[in-house]
Enzyme design. Structure first.
Site, mmCIF file in Angstrom:
data_model
loop_
_atom_site.group_PDB
_atom_site.id
_atom_site.type_symbol
_atom_site.label_atom_id
_atom_site.label_comp_id
_atom_site.label_asym_id
_atom_site.label_seq_id
_atom_site.Cartn_x
_atom_site.Cartn_y
_atom_site.Cartn_z
ATOM 1 N N CYS A 200 50.038 20.797 41.016
ATOM 2 C CA CYS A 200 50.938 19.673 41.274
ATOM 3 C C CYS A 200 51.191 18.992 39.944
ATOM 4 O O CYS A 200 50.510 19.282 38.962
ATOM 5 C CB CYS A 200 50.290 18.648 42.195
ATOM 6 S SG CYS A 200 49.801 19.317 43.786
ATOM 7 N N ARG B 22 55.847 22.286 38.273
ATOM 8 C CA ARG B 22 54.481 22.436 38.759
ATOM 9 C C ARG B 22 54.389 22.291 40.275
ATOM 10 O O ARG B 22 53.319 22.496 40.860
ATOM 11 C CB ARG B 22 53.574 21.385 38.118
ATOM 12 C CG ARG B 22 53.483 21.475 36.615
ATOM 13 C CD ARG B 22 52.578 20.398 36.078
ATOM 14 N NE ARG B 22 51.227 20.539 36.581
ATOM 15 C CZ ARG B 22 50.295 21.318 36.048
ATOM 16 N NH1 ARG B 22 50.576 22.035 34.986
ATOM 17 N NH2 ARG B 22 49.093 21.395 36.569
ATOM 18 N N TRP C 211 52.696 20.449 45.170
ATOM 19 C CA TRP C 211 52.755 21.857 45.594
ATOM 20 C C TRP C 211 51.616 21.986 46.583
ATOM 21 O O TRP C 211 50.446 22.042 46.204
ATOM 22 C CB TRP C 211 52.571 22.779 44.381
ATOM 23 C CG TRP C 211 52.649 24.212 44.732
ATOM 24 C CD1 TRP C 211 51.615 25.075 44.928
ATOM 25 C CD2 TRP C 211 53.837 24.981 44.922
ATOM 26 N NE1 TRP C 211 52.082 26.322 45.227
ATOM 27 C CE2 TRP C 211 53.436 26.295 45.241
ATOM 28 C CE3 TRP C 211 55.197 24.685 44.883
ATOM 29 C CZ2 TRP C 211 54.351 27.322 45.492
ATOM 30 C CZ3 TRP C 211 56.107 25.712 45.136
ATOM 31 C CH2 TRP C 211 55.676 27.001 45.429
ATOM 32 N N ASN D 168 45.559 16.601 41.897
ATOM 33 C CA ASN D 168 46.052 17.968 41.711
ATOM 34 C C ASN D 168 44.845 18.861 41.832
ATOM 35 O O ASN D 168 43.862 18.640 41.143
ATOM 36 C CB ASN D 168 46.675 18.054 40.305
ATOM 37 C CG ASN D 168 46.920 19.478 39.861
ATOM 38 O OD1 ASN D 168 47.125 20.361 40.690
ATOM 39 N ND2 ASN D 168 46.896 19.708 38.564
ATOM 40 N N GLY D 169 44.900 19.873 42.714
ATOM 41 C CA GLY D 169 43.750 20.768 42.823
ATOM 42 C C GLY D 169 43.226 20.798 44.241
ATOM 43 O O GLY D 169 43.943 20.466 45.189
ATOM 44 N N GLU E 108 53.621 49.023 40.852
ATOM 45 C CA GLU E 108 53.868 47.646 40.400
ATOM 46 C C GLU E 108 54.114 47.614 38.886
ATOM 47 O O GLU E 108 54.994 46.889 38.407
ATOM 48 C CB GLU E 108 52.683 46.752 40.811
ATOM 49 C CG GLU E 108 52.735 45.322 40.314
ATOM 50 C CD GLU E 108 53.966 44.525 40.756
ATOM 51 O OE1 GLU E 108 54.762 44.987 41.587
ATOM 52 O OE2 GLU E 108 54.137 43.408 40.219
ATOM 53 N N LYS F 171 57.538 46.121 37.190
ATOM 54 C CA LYS F 171 57.508 45.046 36.180
ATOM 55 C C LYS F 171 58.323 45.464 34.968
ATOM 56 O O LYS F 171 59.134 44.718 34.444
ATOM 57 C CB LYS F 171 56.080 44.734 35.714
ATOM 58 C CG LYS F 171 55.240 43.924 36.612
ATOM 59 C CD LYS F 171 55.625 42.483 36.742
ATOM 60 C CE LYS F 171 56.604 42.243 37.841
ATOM 61 N NZ LYS F 171 56.227 42.227 39.195
ATOM 62 N N GLU G 244 62.266 45.729 35.738
ATOM 63 C CA GLU G 244 63.033 44.519 36.069
ATOM 64 C C GLU G 244 63.257 43.607 34.870
ATOM 65 O O GLU G 244 64.252 42.901 34.814
ATOM 66 C CB GLU G 244 62.460 43.756 37.269
ATOM 67 C CG GLU G 244 61.191 43.013 37.043
ATOM 68 C CD GLU G 244 60.704 42.282 38.284
ATOM 69 O OE1 GLU G 244 61.500 41.670 38.991
ATOM 70 O OE2 GLU G 244 59.481 42.312 38.525
ATOM 71 N N HIS H 189 55.852 68.341 41.450
ATOM 72 C CA HIS H 189 56.809 68.792 42.470
ATOM 73 C C HIS H 189 58.244 68.452 42.096
ATOM 74 O O HIS H 189 59.120 68.428 42.958
ATOM 75 C CB HIS H 189 56.436 68.181 43.834
ATOM 76 C CG HIS H 189 55.125 68.677 44.341
ATOM 77 N ND1 HIS H 189 54.954 69.946 44.849
ATOM 78 C CD2 HIS H 189 53.901 68.102 44.372
ATOM 79 C CE1 HIS H 189 53.683 70.119 45.189
ATOM 80 N NE2 HIS H 189 53.021 69.004 44.909
ATOM 81 N N LYS I 196 64.890 34.820 42.137
ATOM 82 C CA LYS I 196 63.466 34.655 42.454
ATOM 83 C C LYS I 196 63.202 34.913 43.927
ATOM 84 O O LYS I 196 62.256 35.583 44.284
ATOM 85 C CB LYS I 196 63.001 33.247 42.051
ATOM 86 C CG LYS I 196 61.514 33.008 42.263
ATOM 87 C CD LYS I 196 60.657 33.857 41.342
ATOM 88 C CE LYS I 196 59.182 33.754 41.640
ATOM 89 N NZ LYS I 196 58.428 34.906 41.126
HETATM 90 O O1 M6R Z 1 58.998 36.015 47.660
HETATM 91 P P1 M6R Z 1 58.677 37.422 47.993
HETATM 92 O O2 M6R Z 1 57.261 37.793 47.602
HETATM 93 O O3 M6R Z 1 58.938 37.752 49.432
HETATM 94 O O4 M6R Z 1 59.637 38.297 47.101
HETATM 95 C C1 M6R Z 1 59.695 39.674 47.259
HETATM 96 C C2 M6R Z 1 60.411 40.327 46.119
HETATM 97 O O5 M6R Z 1 61.742 39.905 46.055
HETATM 98 C C3 M6R Z 1 59.717 40.030 44.791
HETATM 99 O O6 M6R Z 1 58.386 40.429 44.814
HETATM 100 C C4 M6R Z 1 60.413 40.797 43.633
HETATM 101 O O7 M6R Z 1 60.226 42.161 43.800
HETATM 102 C C5 M6R Z 1 59.870 40.299 42.292
HETATM 103 N N1 M6R Z 1 60.953 39.938 41.441
HETATM 104 C C6 M6R Z 1 59.086 41.319 41.560
HETATM 105 O O8 M6R Z 1 58.612 40.861 40.344
#
Ligand code: M6R
Length: 608
Positions: free
Chosen positions: A2, A27, A74, A100-101, A481, A485, A488, A504, A603
């Protein structure tokens, strides 16, 4: 996480607090409030929603005074409502706190206080602090606060005011950050430096276990046993934008470095001293865990990759069949799902349209839905039957990092919890896992401390056109994953696959110098993965292995080894992904991209 702000001086406190909170909104932003001392009372204004709503409220109901505290929330305990917004007060309204916490033992404290006649208004852990301070008050706020916090356990920063001492603000730091700002005839306090910069560049960071008492003349710092502390002030040279990122060049890097804390907070208060797991918002009916026949995980993107790890965890620890589905696939299938299936819907934001739709479908088929989400009060959390909050704090960078790690740990907690309720979990495995879980934050920190080693590798890889990521079992989940990363944020084409699948087809694309990341942490498939690695080497591929620090064999096979501390194999994804997050980050930096807001992405994907 927060945002906290405090002001003692000559200016209009409400204006300063609101301005500071705006700079701290990254935050937390689900509710906000301020408290200002005026005419022998403390006036509180607070509301759910973003700061603009608080500003609106203050326009309608202004508060005038020159001393005050403010908070942007938050949520961790209690929905983001007007009542749960900070500040919180005791019944008399004379003692007001923001925090906060997490107060780990707030439930027993609250029960104890209620038995003594205290009346609580909110569902937050914070409110117990206001009542505790009121009970301990004998004419000195600092003393009362010191005595009150001796009864609270957890990681937090607390700021308190008392109507009887209107020119004073008292703050305590127990792990969560607090910084004091020294102005001309005014003093400020905030969770982070950006909020202070318009007023001063002279700051002092409060350390863990210290208390600060602020008046407009200055600040006194003490240890919690009352010993005074002397420490030199710092002069901040960052600009406001750099400061908001805590001095990191990007939110993504800042969030990668926040991972030890995200893990600690996600476990806090949930793993008892005897290793038993307590999940505060999981309320399975009697018999449900025992009668469970299947677990169905659904999510998108990084959260889906967390689900791939969950599949292995639940299968191994609970011996239950587990499916993992992309939410956008599940919602258009006709899944065979019913009351003995637990749906685990994972979403950082809790607002991803596909994940919400998949969870609704499962619920309509009478499956119980458990949400793993980072956002208290999100749509997913409101619609689910049970909730397991990750406590990673707000994630600003589009590329998810700390929320992913917290999702992994949340699933381990869930598996252990279900294992306890169902019985049959090998006590030795359980003890080992609980022991290793608690060491994860320190182990992630070890990897972060060695982050500079990855910069050179990133320089070597940044010109590549394609990259591949392979692994088996849990290592395959990490490879998925790691690959996401990288693509993207660096826009470098990459693909991940199970190590056994390479031959394959995709192996045809491996030629001299093609970078291939091989994740090798699972002892039961180690030899098999090394065979896959040799297929790559034989075609001239450039092998980057992610392996345990004590793996003596891997250096013979790989061109570069990214080492991680040894842990239980079931927990290795929590560590193995960290060097790959850093690699993605540094490759993207070398390529000069907008790391926090990569092209074409958002996001949260709230449309189908
Ligand atoms: O908010 P969410 O976890 O549901 O979001 C899912 C995906 O859109 C999210 O994880 C996306 O793949 C990220 N940008 C990956 O870094």
């Amino acid at each position: 996480m927060c945002g906290i702000m405090g002001y003692v001086g000559e200016r209009d406190a409400a204006e300063v607090l609101l301005d500071g909170l705006r700079r701290l909104e990254y935050r937390g932003y689900d509710s906000a409030g301020i408290a200002v001392a005026c005419d022998g009372r403390i006036e509180v204004r607070k509301t759910a929603g973003k700061l603009s709503r608080l500003a609106e409220l203050l326009r309608k109901e202004p508060v005038r005074g020159t001393v005050g505290i403010g908070h942007t929330r938050w949520a961790t305990h209690g929905q983001p409502t007007d009542t749960n917004a900070h500040p919180h007060a005791d019944e008399s309204g004379r003692f007001v706190v923001i925090h906060n916490g997490i107060i780990e033992n707030f439930l027993p404290l609250r029960e104890e206080l209620e038995r003594r006649g205290h009346v609580f208004r909110s569902d937050t852990d914070t409110e117990v602090l206001a009542h505790l301070i009121e009970e301990e008050y004998r004419g000195e706020l600092a003393e009362a606060t010191r005595r009150a916090i001796q009864r609270a356990r957890g990681a937090y920063a607390l700021v308190a005011m008392c109507a009887d001492e209107p020119g004073r603000v008292v703050a305590v730091r127990m792990i969560s950050p607090l910084v004091i700002g020294f102005g001309e005839g005014e003093m400020l306090l905030a969770s982070d430096i950006p909020a202070l910069l318009p007023y001063t560049r002279e700051v002092l960071v409060v350390e863990d276990g210290e208390m600060a008492v602020l008046t407009k003349e200055g600040a006194h710092l003490y240890r919690l046993d009352g010993t005074p502390v002397e420490r030199a002030r710092m002069y901040v040279t960052w600009n406001a934008e750099q400061a908001e990122r805590g001095g990191f060049p990007h939110f993504m890097l800042k969030e990668i470095f926040e991972q030890p804390r995200a893990l600690t907070e996600t476990m806090m208060g949930r793993v008892g001293p005897d290793g038993r797991i307590a999940l505060e918002d999981v309320h399975f009916p009697d018999g449900f865990p025992e009668e469970l026949e299947k677990i169905w995980i659904t999510a998108c993107g990084t959260a889906y990759h967390a689900g791939l790890v969950g599949r292995v965890l639940f299968e191994r620890l609970l011996r239950l069949p587990v499916e993992v589905d992309y939410a956008h696939e599940l919602r258009y299938r006709d899944p065979v799902i019913g009351p003995h299936t637990l749906t685990v819907a994972i979403s950082q934001s809790g607002e991803t349209a596909d994940t919400l739709a998949a969870a609704r479908l499962c619920r309509a088929r009478r499956s119980r839905v458990l949400a793993i989400t980072n956002v208290v009060g999100s749509t997913l959390s409101r619609e689910a039957d049970d909730i397991l909050y990750t406590r990673a704090g707000p994630e600003i960078a589009v590329a998810s990092t700390k929320a992913y790690l917290a999702m992994l740990v949340a699933q381990v907690l869930l598996a252990l919890y279900l294992g306890e309720r169902r019985g049959g979990l090998d006590p030795k495995v359980r003890t080992e896992l609980v022991h290793e879980l608690q060491r994860l934050p320190a182990r992630v920190q070890e990897i972060l401390d060695a982050h500079e080693e990855i910069v050179g590798l990133a320089r070597r890889l940044c010109e590549a056109e394609h990259m591949y990521f392979i692994g088996r079992g849990l290592d395959y989940a990490v490879a998925m994953e790691g690959s996401l990363k990288l693509k993207e944020i660096s826009y470098l084409h990459s693909e991940a696959m199970p190590a056994g699948e390479l031959k394959h087809g995709t192996l045809a694309l491996v030629t001299h110098g093609t970078p291939v990341v091989v994740v090798l942490t699972q002892h039961d498939v180690y030899e098999k993965t090394v065979s896959g690695l040799q297929e790559v080497k034989a075609r001239g591929g450039y092998v980057i292995a992610v392996a345990y620090a004590d793996d003596e064999h891997i250096a013979k096979h790989a061109d570069t080894v990214l080492r991680i501390p040894r842990t239980h194999d079931l927990l290795s994804p929590v560590l193995a992904i960290v060097p790959l997050q850093l690699l993605a980050y540094y490759v993207a930096r070398e390529r000069g991209h907008d790391i926090d807001q990569p092209r074409n992405l958002a996001k949260s994907v709230t449309v189908e």
